[in-house]
Design an enzyme around this catalytic site. Structure first.
Site, PDB file in Angstrom:
ATOM      1  N   SER A  70       0.907  -1.110  -0.022  1.00  0.00           N
ATOM      2  CA  SER A  70      -0.008  -0.088   0.303  1.00  0.00           C
ATOM      3  C   SER A  70       0.571   1.328   0.068  1.00  0.00           C
ATOM      4  CB  SER A  70      -0.716   0.007   1.297  1.00  0.00           C
ATOM      5  OG  SER A  70      -1.284  -0.947   1.276  1.00  0.00           O
TER       6      SER A  70
HETATM    7  N1  SAH Z   1       0.881  -5.799   4.791  1.00  0.00           N
HETATM    8  C1  SAH Z   1       1.400  -5.693   2.951  1.00  0.00           C
HETATM    9  C2  SAH Z   1       0.316  -5.346   2.000  1.00  0.00           C
HETATM   10  C3  SAH Z   1       0.042  -6.314   0.964  1.00  0.00           C
HETATM   11  S1  SAH Z   1      -0.477  -7.021  -0.111  1.00  0.00           S
HETATM   12  C4  SAH Z   1       2.503  -5.088   3.133  1.00  0.00           C
HETATM   13  O1  SAH Z   1       2.810  -4.741   3.598  1.00  0.00           O
HETATM   14  O2  SAH Z   1       3.250  -5.415   2.164  1.00  0.00           O
HETATM   15  C5  SAH Z   1      -1.963  -7.460   0.448  1.00  0.00           C
HETATM   16  C6  SAH Z   1      -1.661  -9.416   0.899  1.00  0.00           C
HETATM   17  O3  SAH Z   1      -2.554  -9.314   1.639  1.00  0.00           O
HETATM   18  C7  SAH Z   1      -1.114  -9.998  -0.312  1.00  0.00           C
HETATM   19  O4  SAH Z   1       0.112 -10.276  -0.219  1.00  0.00           O
HETATM   20  C8  SAH Z   1      -2.020 -11.139  -0.251  1.00  0.00           C
HETATM   21  O5  SAH Z   1      -1.748 -12.317  -0.503  1.00  0.00           O
HETATM   22  C9  SAH Z   1      -2.566 -11.530   1.089  1.00  0.00           C
HETATM   23  N2  SAH Z   1      -3.922 -11.850   1.312  1.00  0.00           N
HETATM   24  C10 SAH Z   1      -4.776 -12.076   0.210  1.00  0.00           C
HETATM   25  N3  SAH Z   1      -6.054 -12.889   1.077  1.00  0.00           N
HETATM   26  C11 SAH Z   1      -5.570 -13.384   2.072  1.00  0.00           C
HETATM   27  C12 SAH Z   1      -6.502 -14.780   3.308  1.00  0.00           C
HETATM   28  N4  SAH Z   1      -6.804 -14.842   2.890  1.00  0.00           N
HETATM   29  N5  SAH Z   1      -5.443 -14.951   4.227  1.00  0.00           N
HETATM   30  C13 SAH Z   1      -4.060 -14.039   4.294  1.00  0.00           C
HETATM   31  N6  SAH Z   1      -3.793 -13.373   3.671  1.00  0.00           N
HETATM   32  C14 SAH Z   1      -3.749 -13.178   2.520  1.00  0.00           C
END
Ligand code: SAH
Length: 222
Positions: A70
């Site tokens: 993000s």
């Molecule tokens: N907080 C992260 C943002 C990553 S984007 C950062 O600082 O980089 C969102 C993430 O959520 C992705 O890596 C995706 O694979 C994960 N995600 C999506 N659905 C999910 C689920 N059901 N359980 C765990 N992670 C999930």
């Protein structure tokens, strides 16, 4: 520490970081603690090297597997909303991704539990956090829609992927005494960033702003 340039040079210099902090302030981020943590977090180490020169711009960046880190404003806004009522003990993060949000939370709370559904991202994030000597974060490969029941209840829960509806399990795992949950909820495209606060069986819901997150998906991807 070897082989890692934590301070960053050139495009990742102190001046570049100061500019980002100035921008976050102009956008309404007020918490000195949150601003300071973002100023110090080496965001350039959480993206591909080819993109590291853009790490201190206020933009979202790709982290592989169709996922995105993000923009700093959103990380700051969510962290500030989570922390607004005072210091937190146990915090659950859903969607570890690069591990950047985990690294931002780590100096602000006692312990961060973070789950990710994509194996390669989970492994990379673990490695990064180890390299940065972050010791109060525990990462797990799992489907976060279920939360992490054995580690709960949590004083704070932060979700960085968007479900189309509120996952009940997460509400159950909020602390009954001032538990806080920050989560984007809605259809693919635009969602509402919600702040839920819990007092016993009473849940208060507040819409913070409109956001765009990748969707919360089912199951694990090996
Ligand atoms: N907080 C992260 C943002 C990553 S984007 C950062 O600082 O980089 C969102 C993430 O959520 C992705 O890596 C995706 O694979 C994960 N995600 C999506 N659905 C999910 C689920 N059901 N359980 C765990 N992670 C999930």
């Amino acid at each position: 520490m070897k082989d890692v340039d934590i301070d960053g040079i050139g495009m990742t210099s102190r001046r570049t970081r100061d500019r980002l902090i100035q921008r976050l302030k102009e956008q309404g981020i007020k918490s000195p603690a949150v601003l300071e943590v973002i100023r110090n977090a080496p965001r350039h180490l959480f993206v591909d090297e080819a993109l590291s020169h853009r790490a201190y711009e206020d933009t979202a960046l790709p982290i592989g597997f169709g996922q995105t880190l993000s923009q700093p404003y959103i990380v700051a806004r969510m962290t500030e909303a989570l922390m607004a009522a005072g210091p937190l003990g146990r915090v659950l993060e859903i969607g570890t991704g690069s591990g950047y949000q985990t690294a931002v939370l780590s100096p602000l709370v006692k312990k961060v539990y973070s789950v990710e559904r994509i194996k390669a991202l989970n492994e990379r994030a673990k490695k990064r956090l180890r390299t940065l000597n972050i010791r109060n974060a525990q990462l797990k490969l799992s489907d976060g829609a279920m939360g992490w029941p054995v580690m709960g209840p949590f004083d704070g829960i932060i979700v960085t992927a968007a479900p189309d509806q509120m996952p009940e399990e997460l509400l159950q795992q909020m602390s009954e005494n001032n538990g806080r949950l920050v989560i984007p909820v809605g259809d693919r495209g635009v969602q509402d960033l919600l702040l839920i606060t819990r007092q016993g069986d009473t849940f208060k819901r507040e819409v913070l702003e409109a956001v765009r997150f990748v969707p919360l998906l089912d199951g694990i991807q090996k």
